[in-house]
Write a protein that holds these residues in place. Sequence first.
Motif, PDB file in Angstrom:
ATOM      1  N   GLY A  88       0.737  -1.247   0.000  1.00  0.00           N
ATOM      2  CA  GLY A  88       0.000   0.000   0.000  1.00  0.00           C
ATOM      3  C   GLY A  88       0.770   1.302   0.000  1.00  0.00           C
ATOM      4  O   GLY A  88       0.381   2.222  -0.687  1.00  0.00           O
ATOM      5  N   TRP A  89       1.847   1.434   0.761  1.00  0.00           N
ATOM      6  CA  TRP A  89       2.539   2.713   0.867  1.00  0.00           C
ATOM      7  C   TRP A  89       3.287   2.996  -0.427  1.00  0.00           C
ATOM      8  O   TRP A  89       4.080   2.198  -0.875  1.00  0.00           O
ATOM      9  CB  TRP A  89       3.506   2.732   2.037  1.00  0.00           C
ATOM     10  CG  TRP A  89       2.817   2.550   3.347  1.00  0.00           C
ATOM     11  CD1 TRP A  89       2.857   1.444   4.131  1.00  0.00           C
ATOM     12  CD2 TRP A  89       1.959   3.477   4.000  1.00  0.00           C
ATOM     13  NE1 TRP A  89       2.074   1.639   5.237  1.00  0.00           N
ATOM     14  CE2 TRP A  89       1.510   2.873   5.195  1.00  0.00           C
ATOM     15  CE3 TRP A  89       1.511   4.759   3.700  1.00  0.00           C
ATOM     16  CZ2 TRP A  89       0.646   3.511   6.083  1.00  0.00           C
ATOM     17  CZ3 TRP A  89       0.655   5.392   4.577  1.00  0.00           C
ATOM     18  CH2 TRP A  89       0.241   4.784   5.751  1.00  0.00           C
ATOM     19  N   VAL A  90       3.023   4.162  -1.030  1.00  0.00           N
ATOM     20  CA  VAL A  90       3.637   4.442  -2.326  1.00  0.00           C
ATOM     21  C   VAL A  90       4.555   5.643  -2.350  1.00  0.00           C
ATOM     22  O   VAL A  90       5.402   5.735  -3.215  1.00  0.00           O
ATOM     23  CB  VAL A  90       2.562   4.631  -3.429  1.00  0.00           C
ATOM     24  CG1 VAL A  90       1.877   3.324  -3.717  1.00  0.00           C
ATOM     25  CG2 VAL A  90       1.569   5.709  -3.081  1.00  0.00           C
ATOM     26  N   ALA A  91       4.391   6.576  -1.448  1.00  0.00           N
ATOM     27  CA  ALA A  91       5.215   7.782  -1.548  1.00  0.00           C
ATOM     28  C   ALA A  91       5.243   8.500  -0.202  1.00  0.00           C
ATOM     29  O   ALA A  91       4.373   8.324   0.639  1.00  0.00           O
ATOM     30  CB  ALA A  91       4.659   8.721  -2.620  1.00  0.00           C
ATOM     31  N   ALA A  92       6.264   9.312  -0.049  1.00  0.00           N
ATOM     32  CA  ALA A  92       6.365  10.187   1.111  1.00  0.00           C
ATOM     33  C   ALA A  92       6.775  11.568   0.621  1.00  0.00           C
ATOM     34  O   ALA A  92       7.495  11.696  -0.367  1.00  0.00           O
ATOM     35  CB  ALA A  92       7.396   9.658   2.105  1.00  0.00           C
ATOM     36  N   SER A  93       6.291  12.596   1.290  1.00  0.00           N
ATOM     37  CA  SER A  93       6.644  13.960   0.913  1.00  0.00           C
ATOM     38  C   SER A  93       8.019  14.301   1.472  1.00  0.00           C
ATOM     39  O   SER A  93       8.531  13.619   2.350  1.00  0.00           O
ATOM     40  CB  SER A  93       5.609  14.947   1.449  1.00  0.00           C
ATOM     41  OG  SER A  93       5.673  14.990   2.868  1.00  0.00           O
ATOM     42  N   ARG A  94       8.587  15.372   0.956  1.00  0.00           N
ATOM     43  CA  ARG A  94       9.822  15.904   1.526  1.00  0.00           C
ATOM     44  C   ARG A  94       9.406  16.923   2.572  1.00  0.00           C
ATOM     45  O   ARG A  94       8.791  17.934   2.245  1.00  0.00           O
ATOM     46  CB  ARG A  94      10.663  16.563   0.456  1.00  0.00           C
ATOM     47  CG  ARG A  94      11.307  15.581  -0.480  1.00  0.00           C
ATOM     48  CD  ARG A  94      12.277  16.298  -1.383  1.00  0.00           C
ATOM     49  NE  ARG A  94      11.551  17.187  -2.284  1.00  0.00           N
ATOM     50  CZ  ARG A  94      11.560  17.096  -3.593  1.00  0.00           C
ATOM     51  NH1 ARG A  94      12.276  16.175  -4.164  1.00  0.00           N
ATOM     52  NH2 ARG A  94      10.877  17.926  -4.332  1.00  0.00           N
TER      53      ARG A  94
END
Length: 124
Positions: free
Chosen positions: A59-65
């Motif tokens: 499920g986890w696809v991205a993280a912000s900076r």
Amino acid sequence: MTNPISACDTSPVLARPAAPENLNLAILTATTAVITWNAGPGGAPVAYYRALHTGLPGGWVAASRGNETFMSIKSLSPNSRHDFYIFAVGFDEIYSLASEPINCITPEEVYSWPPDAPAEDKIS
């Protein structure tokens, strides 16, 4: 007699960040979605945000900076439904509640061919 108040646990109560609000699909292509949102009011300070894509294993696809309130999610399947939730993550790694979902259907991939080749390169 001991004071019952002094015997209480004095460790800090860990607060969670507020859930992100007002998700918006800013850009959508066959393989990429750019999502924007507003930070939720109140709660603990936000270290970064994470996106959950409910259609993928893990499920986890991205993280912000940092605490930027937008995210580009790549490698999506064309012509498919995608459901995303955004979570705020505090400096102590405590997650907010989930945002409201944002849903989209990616368009079909469009392939473009190079412009007409020079006459000498054409096969007759």
